[in-house]
Write an enzyme that holds these catalytic residues in place. Sequence first.
Site, PDB file in Angstrom:
ATOM      1  N   LYS A  22      -8.470  11.743 -30.059  1.00 19.86           N
ATOM      2  CA  LYS A  22      -7.603  11.030 -31.012  1.00 19.86           C
ATOM      3  C   LYS A  22      -8.102   9.606 -31.259  1.00 19.86           C
ATOM      4  O   LYS A  22      -8.257   9.182 -32.407  1.00 19.86           O
ATOM      5  CB  LYS A  22      -6.175  10.980 -30.458  1.00 19.86           C
ATOM      6  CG  LYS A  22      -5.289   9.914 -31.111  1.00 19.86           C
ATOM      7  CD  LYS A  22      -3.966   9.775 -30.382  1.00 19.86           C
ATOM      8  CE  LYS A  22      -3.192   8.553 -30.763  1.00 19.86           C
ATOM      9  NZ  LYS A  22      -3.540   7.341 -30.012  1.00 19.86           N
ATOM     10  N   ASN A  23      -8.352   8.868 -30.186  1.00 15.44           N
ATOM     11  CA  ASN A  23      -8.644   7.443 -30.387  1.00 15.44           C
ATOM     12  C   ASN A  23     -10.040   7.193 -30.949  1.00 15.44           C
ATOM     13  O   ASN A  23     -10.323   6.088 -31.407  1.00 15.44           O
ATOM     14  CB  ASN A  23      -8.378   6.647 -29.099  1.00 15.44           C
ATOM     15  CG  ASN A  23      -6.879   6.531 -28.849  1.00 15.44           C
ATOM     16  OD1 ASN A  23      -6.072   6.794 -29.742  1.00 15.44           O
ATOM     17  ND2 ASN A  23      -6.493   6.158 -27.641  1.00 15.44           N
ATOM     18  N   CYS A 117       3.051   2.980 -30.601  1.00 17.23           N
ATOM     19  CA  CYS A 117       3.921   3.032 -29.419  1.00 17.23           C
ATOM     20  C   CYS A 117       4.375   1.637 -29.012  1.00 17.23           C
ATOM     21  O   CYS A 117       3.637   0.666 -29.168  1.00 17.23           O
ATOM     22  CB  CYS A 117       3.169   3.691 -28.254  1.00 17.23           C
ATOM     23  SG  CYS A 117       2.696   5.384 -28.562  1.00 17.23           S
ATOM     24  N   ARG A 122       2.241  -6.363 -28.510  1.00 21.78           N
ATOM     25  CA  ARG A 122       0.916  -5.793 -28.829  1.00 21.78           C
ATOM     26  C   ARG A 122       0.232  -6.711 -29.844  1.00 21.78           C
ATOM     27  O   ARG A 122       0.154  -6.401 -31.039  1.00 21.78           O
ATOM     28  CB  ARG A 122       1.057  -4.370 -29.385  1.00 21.78           C
ATOM     29  CG  ARG A 122       1.559  -3.378 -28.349  1.00 21.78           C
ATOM     30  CD  ARG A 122       1.460  -1.947 -28.828  1.00 21.78           C
ATOM     31  NE  ARG A 122       0.105  -1.430 -28.791  1.00 21.78           N
ATOM     32  CZ  ARG A 122      -0.214  -0.152 -29.018  1.00 21.78           C
ATOM     33  NH1 ARG A 122       0.734   0.712 -29.301  1.00 21.78           N
ATOM     34  NH2 ARG A 122      -1.473   0.250 -28.983  1.00 21.78           N
ATOM     35  N   ASP A 307      -3.625   5.084 -20.499  1.00 22.47           N
ATOM     36  CA  ASP A 307      -3.047   6.208 -21.250  1.00 22.47           C
ATOM     37  C   ASP A 307      -2.821   7.440 -20.375  1.00 22.47           C
ATOM     38  O   ASP A 307      -2.296   8.451 -20.853  1.00 22.47           O
ATOM     39  CB  ASP A 307      -3.937   6.568 -22.454  1.00 22.47           C
ATOM     40  CG  ASP A 307      -3.933   5.460 -23.496  1.00 22.47           C
ATOM     41  OD1 ASP A 307      -3.038   4.595 -23.438  1.00 22.47           O
ATOM     42  OD2 ASP A 307      -4.844   5.439 -24.357  1.00 22.47           O
ATOM     43  N   ARG A 399       1.903  13.227 -32.383  1.00 22.35           N
ATOM     44  CA  ARG A 399       0.962  12.239 -32.937  1.00 22.35           C
ATOM     45  C   ARG A 399      -0.402  12.371 -32.269  1.00 22.35           C
ATOM     46  O   ARG A 399      -1.420  11.970 -32.831  1.00 22.35           O
ATOM     47  CB  ARG A 399       1.473  10.804 -32.667  1.00 22.35           C
ATOM     48  CG  ARG A 399       2.561  10.345 -33.609  1.00 22.35           C
ATOM     49  CD  ARG A 399       2.871   8.875 -33.374  1.00 22.35           C
ATOM     50  NE  ARG A 399       1.642   8.157 -33.086  1.00 22.35           N
ATOM     51  CZ  ARG A 399       1.476   7.292 -32.087  1.00 22.35           C
ATOM     52  NH1 ARG A 399       2.457   7.001 -31.289  1.00 22.35           N
ATOM     53  NH2 ARG A 399       0.328   6.708 -31.907  1.00 22.35           N
TER      54      ARG A 399
END
Length: 432
Positions: A22-23, A117, A122, A307, A399
């Site tokens: 994903k990232n 999230c 952030r 994560d 997601r």
Amino acid sequence: MKKYVIHGGRPLYGKVEISGAKNAAVGIIPAALLVQGPCRIENIPEISDVDFLLDILRQLGGSVRVINRTTVEVDCSHVRCQTVPYDAGRKLRASYYLLGSMLGRFGAAEVPMPGGCDFGSRPIDQHLKGLAALGAEVRVEKGYMCASTETGRLKGSQIYLDVASVGATMNLMLAAVLAEGTTIIENTAKEPHIVDLANFLNSMGADVTGAGTDVIKIRGVDKLSGGEYSIIPDQIEAGTYMTAVAAAGGEVRICNIIPKHMECITAKLVEMGVEVDEDGDALVVRRHGPLQRTNIKTMFYPGFPTDMQPQIAAVLCLAQGTSVITEGVWDNRYRYTEEFRRLGAKIQVDGKIAIIEGVEKLTGAPMEACDLRAGAAMIVAGLAAQGTSEISNVQHIERGYEDIIGKLSRIGADIRVVMVPDPEQKKSHIAG
Ligand code: EPU
């Protein structure tokens, strides 16, 4: 609205295929904006963050052709629009990569402030500082990050990041590949997806060296041209299935991974009494005996990933003895612990530290996913708990995890999706 219903307490057996990361995908899709010509991206995960980004490219005027379930061909040669639609950009954190890539391509961009999230504050100051060093004037107006250059092209520069931010490193790489001259970014993040983005950009004609170390050098080029690229497997998805086996017991082959990327997670699971054997591009994970306590400190790669913190906490809830987790990246990543307590977990949180006293068993209960990895951790806990758990707010999980219900069902988990009428959530029927 969907809920996941899990009847826990069953060990897991079989094999799981890991999807693309994903990232990495959420950086590589915006990078396609820098490319003139069709660019074929393979091993794309089927997750909602990817759908949101592909939709944004379409809305900007790009062509996105779906070749098959995991391959798309993107051509952004004709994109002229420099403003990302507000509602689309707000849906995910990674929309901030559009700022770097559009600024690199057009010398100007307007991108909504990102969503994502909630782990407390952030900041994106390092992204903005780096873009300013490359010659952009950046201001925040009406919820948008608005960036422009005087000449229409960024200028290579030396940038020192105060914190080894994944997002800032990738955003500045995107901005710098088409800049005039050379950019050197120091104190960069070293996560596998940083290297993957550099490999993607280089395969399209960029000149990026040093990715995976703490200094990245980017010699600006005039143009990137189309090509083909396959995204790396998802380290965190693989780690999540490893923790599921650790928590529920059994033996599962985790396929299509890069074992090197998994070492930080494997090492901790082995300390806890889980057996992990490497076999080519697979890991065989086995847990039959009791789990042992350990301590975890989350850090930047190659440290233990933040994560994976909620998922490993789920396993530690069932370990013999008391474990300490120190969260080294985010201010507030323990919101899930309140939900774990409903299962009978014994966890105390003090700032960035969580103390977990292992219990003999967890018992199923309703839980509400508060973010992506917290939601995944609730699944891990639910699979190990005796009885029934129900997880709501599963859009967070979707997601970032491709077909998590199908993959878990195929290894023997009793997990189903239940559709719940919104908002009363009264009548429910089984959707499979
Ligand atoms: N930070 C700053 N200033 C900045 C940027 C970051 O102070 O300008 C700080 C943050 O506050 C944090 C640390 O630096 O304390 C690390 O933040 P980073 O920028 O690395 O995080 P990110 O890019 O926003 C990505 C992943 C996250 C993952 C972190 C850390 C994406 C889209 N997100 O976020 O992934 O937790 O790196 O590895 O790549 C997830 O996948 O569930 C997820 C949240």
